[in-house]
Design an enzyme around this catalytic site. Structure first.
Site, PDB file in Angstrom:
ATOM      1  N   ASN A  19       0.518  -1.464  -0.312  1.00  0.00           N
ATOM      2  CA  ASN A  19       0.059   0.079  -0.374  1.00  0.00           C
ATOM      3  C   ASN A  19       0.757   1.133  -0.014  1.00  0.00           C
ATOM      4  O   ASN A  19       0.742   2.431  -0.662  1.00  0.00           O
ATOM      5  CB  ASN A  19      -0.752  -0.327   0.903  1.00  0.00           C
ATOM      6  CG  ASN A  19      -0.946  -0.673   2.542  1.00  0.00           C
ATOM      7  OD1 ASN A  19       0.155  -1.161   2.512  1.00  0.00           O
ATOM      8  ND2 ASN A  19      -1.542  -1.146   2.931  1.00  0.00           N
ATOM      9  N   CYS A  20       1.735   1.278   0.871  1.00  0.00           N
ATOM     10  CA  CYS A  20       2.839   2.810   0.297  1.00  0.00           C
ATOM     11  C   CYS A  20       3.487   2.341  -0.773  1.00  0.00           C
ATOM     12  O   CYS A  20       4.033   3.883  -0.993  1.00  0.00           O
ATOM     13  CB  CYS A  20       4.266   2.362   1.442  1.00  0.00           C
ATOM     14  SG  CYS A  20       3.917   2.130   3.552  1.00  0.00           S
ATOM     15  N   ILE A  26     -11.286 -12.884  20.860  1.00  0.00           N
ATOM     16  CA  ILE A  26     -10.465 -11.568  19.778  1.00  0.00           C
ATOM     17  C   ILE A  26      -9.721 -10.809  20.496  1.00  0.00           C
ATOM     18  O   ILE A  26      -9.852  -9.641  20.887  1.00  0.00           O
ATOM     19  CB  ILE A  26     -12.013 -11.143  19.698  1.00  0.00           C
ATOM     20  CG1 ILE A  26     -13.344 -11.262  19.271  1.00  0.00           C
ATOM     21  CG2 ILE A  26     -11.722  -9.678  18.315  1.00  0.00           C
ATOM     22  CD1 ILE A  26     -14.177 -11.002  19.314  1.00  0.00           C
ATOM     23  N   ALA A  45      -6.894  -7.413  17.930  1.00  0.00           N
ATOM     24  CA  ALA A  45      -6.341  -7.018  17.326  1.00  0.00           C
ATOM     25  C   ALA A  45      -5.493  -5.792  17.104  1.00  0.00           C
ATOM     26  O   ALA A  45      -4.632  -5.739  18.254  1.00  0.00           O
ATOM     27  CB  ALA A  45      -7.826  -5.655  17.257  1.00  0.00           C
ATOM     28  N   LYS A  47      31.719  15.808  13.506  1.00  0.00           N
ATOM     29  CA  LYS A  47      30.603  15.976  13.760  1.00  0.00           C
ATOM     30  C   LYS A  47      29.481  15.056  13.850  1.00  0.00           C
ATOM     31  O   LYS A  47      29.164  16.935  12.654  1.00  0.00           O
ATOM     32  CB  LYS A  47      31.406  17.468  14.671  1.00  0.00           C
ATOM     33  CG  LYS A  47      31.581  17.040  15.725  1.00  0.00           C
ATOM     34  CD  LYS A  47      32.152  18.455  16.756  1.00  0.00           C
ATOM     35  CE  LYS A  47      33.058  18.822  17.304  1.00  0.00           C
ATOM     36  NZ  LYS A  47      33.999  20.432  16.723  1.00  0.00           N
TER      37      LYS A  47
END
Lengths: 548, 548
Positions: free
Chosen positions: B41-42, B275, B277, B431
């Site tokens: 989906n990305c 259940i 999720a 740095k």
């Protein structure tokens, strides 16, 4: 307060500028025996190839600039040749004579000098170079311009040696690399360094390991290796390592430790309360082992310089030690490490396990993804992270930086999957290679997988293990393990009857992911199975000659 | 054990495959209402421009492939429409009818649905699109192919909205971006998002903030904004956000929380013990504030899926919460954030300070260095890291990953300078920008510098502060603060008599480094001085209209 700083590059110059920010009234004198201060020593090799095209780019600052901005009294070509600790003075040699200067506090940041190996004929050759400063570079470039060398021998395959190989090759020279250790890039473990070796060979570099140059012949026209081989050459680069440049400190009777590194407390104070030291010349504490170490890297030197300025200005600062993180680019790949190597951990006697993963630097479905191979060395009981290494075309620096941060923070294997890293298709993977490394190591810790390492394969096969290759048929043309059995993973559940419940299987695939799935499947169906860590890809890099 | 998993993308599919690795005998059914499972989906936006050229690249796996490899029973076009918690069954709607399936454990991974804003005319327009799945993409691409749109309006300037803007623009469309918030990319703070806005404008995108689309006119041929402006368009992309897709959970009487997200315990168990999720649909704990949060990101969903499989298989796993890390590429720049924004911290009432730095992604003397601008939000008393943001051409992902790791590990401001990151000229800076960020924040904590933020400038000037610009003369042509005094830093010590000891000076330079040096210098000479955080560069991006 009158402060004399000896050495005007990373550590010394960081200290001088920070001290000025903290104390506008201090008298700060920076003495450097060379022609230049504040130069980009890490950039020197890239000027050889012309990748850095302007010499002026390497000179970050001048005594005049440092005077104007920081009111520093910077004196180049001023070499400190003696310290009188009682009188609190230093004797300084200049091109025209000697003089003395008194100090309230003295900071030594002399750096390290190239080790000169015991090579016959070294003295008489005019074409042997080291590369630590701008003068070295100027000499080398003058020689190259004048003599147009075609061939070079680089002695020593550490970071600088590899950078010199790359840049000489990019300049068009034929390059031979000679390394005394069994593999190039000794700061990494053998199988990870093998990727670098493979790239060097691919780029046409003549790589010779397990040997050294014992004699320079014909005033540098050739070198002789341990086994008698003679190699013709036009120039020779010596990069066999460095040692603390502490002759003056030694002469002054300061306490020294391993390899004559200067001993300092965690405030950078030497055995003389008015003399401090930072940078490559000091002995630091390895943060993981607690043992003494010498680390020649720019980042710690810069940090130490800044910290010692704070100490001199009366602020509480403490050297917390180092883990050592480094990276090198070698043509199209980069190789990096942080923390301890497997070799170091093994020597320490600590319990450890190793895992290797191979993943994409960014989402595989987005163009341009390349492989990142990572190695993690960890304590299988506590999950403590000892060290990590990475090789690949892109994204290696990022993963090693994340792992270096994790090690520095004391995170464990269990924390790696929890890291929330940036993800969008051009940048990363939803399960980042670092997350995956954690998952795999956690599987090892929890006994879900038993890893066999690449170097254990011959003994396991000799002991009767059967190598089960679960790659697809189309992949086998890339090479195979001898006497291996092939059942593609997607057919394995249906073809279990082809396996012998009395035999032990060592499962391999391309990268180790499918073989892990196969191992889990087999174990749950009652078979004896282990997983070849790193699988075919790793093996084909470190032991290509054993494949068919 | 019979497990039904609702939703076959990130969270659901991670759970299914992991569960199979742990339990070869479990019956695992994956139900998805769409045509596809396990899709990228990305990656969807990148197919619009053709940057991802093959649609098949987006389809990571098929039901057949998942059957062969993981023995999963994957059923697409199977929508769960009801849960009978007493009977432990779900009712499933298919294109041909309905059926029921029993479960021992049910895992909900339904994701989130696009929010549909209250826009008049939405229903009748055929050219309004959202982009959450392959079906959405197919519809959009079919429309583009058939109608060859020239103009698009993208509503919502979050991550997906910006990706759509970029990809539509790359495809050659004229794009208008409409955002209700005061600035694009609301997940970042205003001044950091301003860099994104600047890039959008530079690339020719028509950016409209502080407004929204209130009506779609002429069946989608135009849109009307709040102020009455009408914009002609050929297509409209709605990306105003998502909400948990929890209608079924709600109907089943599961306990829900904010915005109807599913409440779970730290084992991902809902109010019904059978259940579970995971993913975009659940409420998680923000690890920094301890507050409830909804996070729609692929990485947490994948991790949660894997963890809940462990829980289902009887292993101890715990959801430790999230900090939220995200990145987006917008043409030539990337923008990333981790942890809390300044806005969030301010709302929380916690004490905080902010610093901005601008440094090179790699050594400035090595070709190709570009600027990385970083922001850190921290507790000035404890040094706790609340959040960080970054923008730049390259190397932003790496720095935010390091900072995300630091935040996750509970490191403080004081630890950032200590991080040992990979450094060689092509990769970094001795740095590193992250080290520098720590140094600057530490200077704030220790009172060495007093920072004035960009948004405080008008009030400070109005109160009589004098803006002292310490850039060199040659830099002034890029723009100046009105009524500012210019004394180049390198001349400051000699020109102190030009300053008024009774006035307070707000010092600026290009990036904030030289102004800090000037601040230190002035303070030690008895002047009242503060430093403009981010200095001219930041100001010129966020408030260009106030410069001359």
């Amino acid at each position: 307060m009158k402060v004399i700083i000896v050495g005007g590059v990373a550590g010394g110059m960081s200290a001088a500028t920070r001290l000025r920010r903290l104390d506008e009234t201090a008298e700060i004198i920076v003495l450097d025996k060379g022609d230049y201060v504040s130069f980009a020593n890490c950039g020197l090799p890239y000027y050889v190839s012309g990748e850095i095209s302007e010499r002026s780019e390497l000179l970050l600052n001048t005594p005049e600039g440092l005077k104007a901005r920081f009111n520093l009294d910077v004196r180049v070509n001023n070499e400190v040749v003696a310290i009188d600790r009682q009188a609190k003075t230093v004797t300084i040699k200049t091109p025209t004579g000697e003089y003395q200067e008194s100090y309230d506090k003295l900071l030594l940041s002399p750096g390290a000098s190239p080790v000169v190996p015991p090579v016959i004929g070294y003295e008489v050759a005019q074409n042997v170079f080291t590369l630590r400063n701008v003068e070295n570079l100027d000499e080398m470039m003058a020689y190259i311009t004048q003599h147009q060398p075609q061939k070079a021998v680089v002695v020593g395959a550490g970071f600088i040696g590899l950078e010199m190989v790359e840049n000489l090759k990019l300049k068009g020279l034929e390059v031979t690399l000679v390394e005394k250790a069994p593999h190039v890039l000794p700061p990494l473990d053998e199988e990870m360094a093998a990727y670098v070796s493979q790239e060097l060979v691919k780029q046409g570099v003549d790589v010779r390991v397990n040997t050294s140059v014992v004699e320079i012949l014909n005033e540098g026209k050739a070198v002789r290796l341990e086994d008698g081989t003679e190699l013709a050459t036009d120039m020779i680069i010596m990069s066999v390592g460095v040692k603390p440049a502490t002759d003056i400190a030694k002469k002054a009777g300061l306490a020294l430790g391993m390899r004559d590194g200067i001993l300092v407390n965690d405030q950078y104070q030497t055995s003389d309360e008015n003399i401090y030291a930072v940078g490559d010349a000091i002995i630091v504490k390895n943060q993981i082992t607690g043992e003494e170490a010498l680390i020649s890297l720019a980042s710690p030197a810069n940090r130490q310089g800044r910290q010692v300025a704070d100490v001199l200005a009366g602020k509480a600062r403490q050297n917390k030690g180092s883990i050592g993180t480094a990276i090198v680019r070698v043509f199209n790949i980069s190789a990096a490490s942080t923390g301890l190597t497997e070799r170091q951990v093994k020597l320490s006697g600590k319990p450890y396990k190793v895992v290797h993963t191979r993943g994409n630097d960014h989402a595989g479905y987005y163009p341009g993804a390349t492989a990142v191979t990572l190695k993690l060395i960890f304590n299988p009981e506590t999950g403590e992270l000892y060290g990590a290494q990475g090789v690949g075309t892109k994204g290696v620096d990022k993963r090693i930086d994340v792992l270096a941060t994790a090690i520095k923070a004391g995170l464990t294997v269990e924390d790696l999957p929890e890291l929330e890293l940036t993800y969008a298709p051009p940048f990363g993977v939803a399960k980042d290679p670092v997350n995956m490394l954690g998952y795999v190591a956690l599987n090892v810790m929890e006994g879900l997988t038993e890893m066999i390492q690449w170097h254990e394969v011959p003994e396991k096969i000799a002991a009767g293990m059967v190598l089960l290759d679960v790659r697809n048929e189309g992949e086998l043309s890339r090479g195979q393990f001898p006497d291996s059995l092939n059942i593609p993973l997607n057919q394995l559940r249906e073809r279990l009857d082809e396996l012998d419940p009395n035999k032990a299987y060592l499962v391999s695939c391309a990268s180790g992911q499918r073989s892990y799935l196969a191992e889990r499947l087999l174990k749950q169906h009652g078979f004896k199975a282990t997983n070849l860590d790193g699988a075919f890809f790793l093996y084909s890099v470190v032991r290509p000659e054993e494949l068919i």
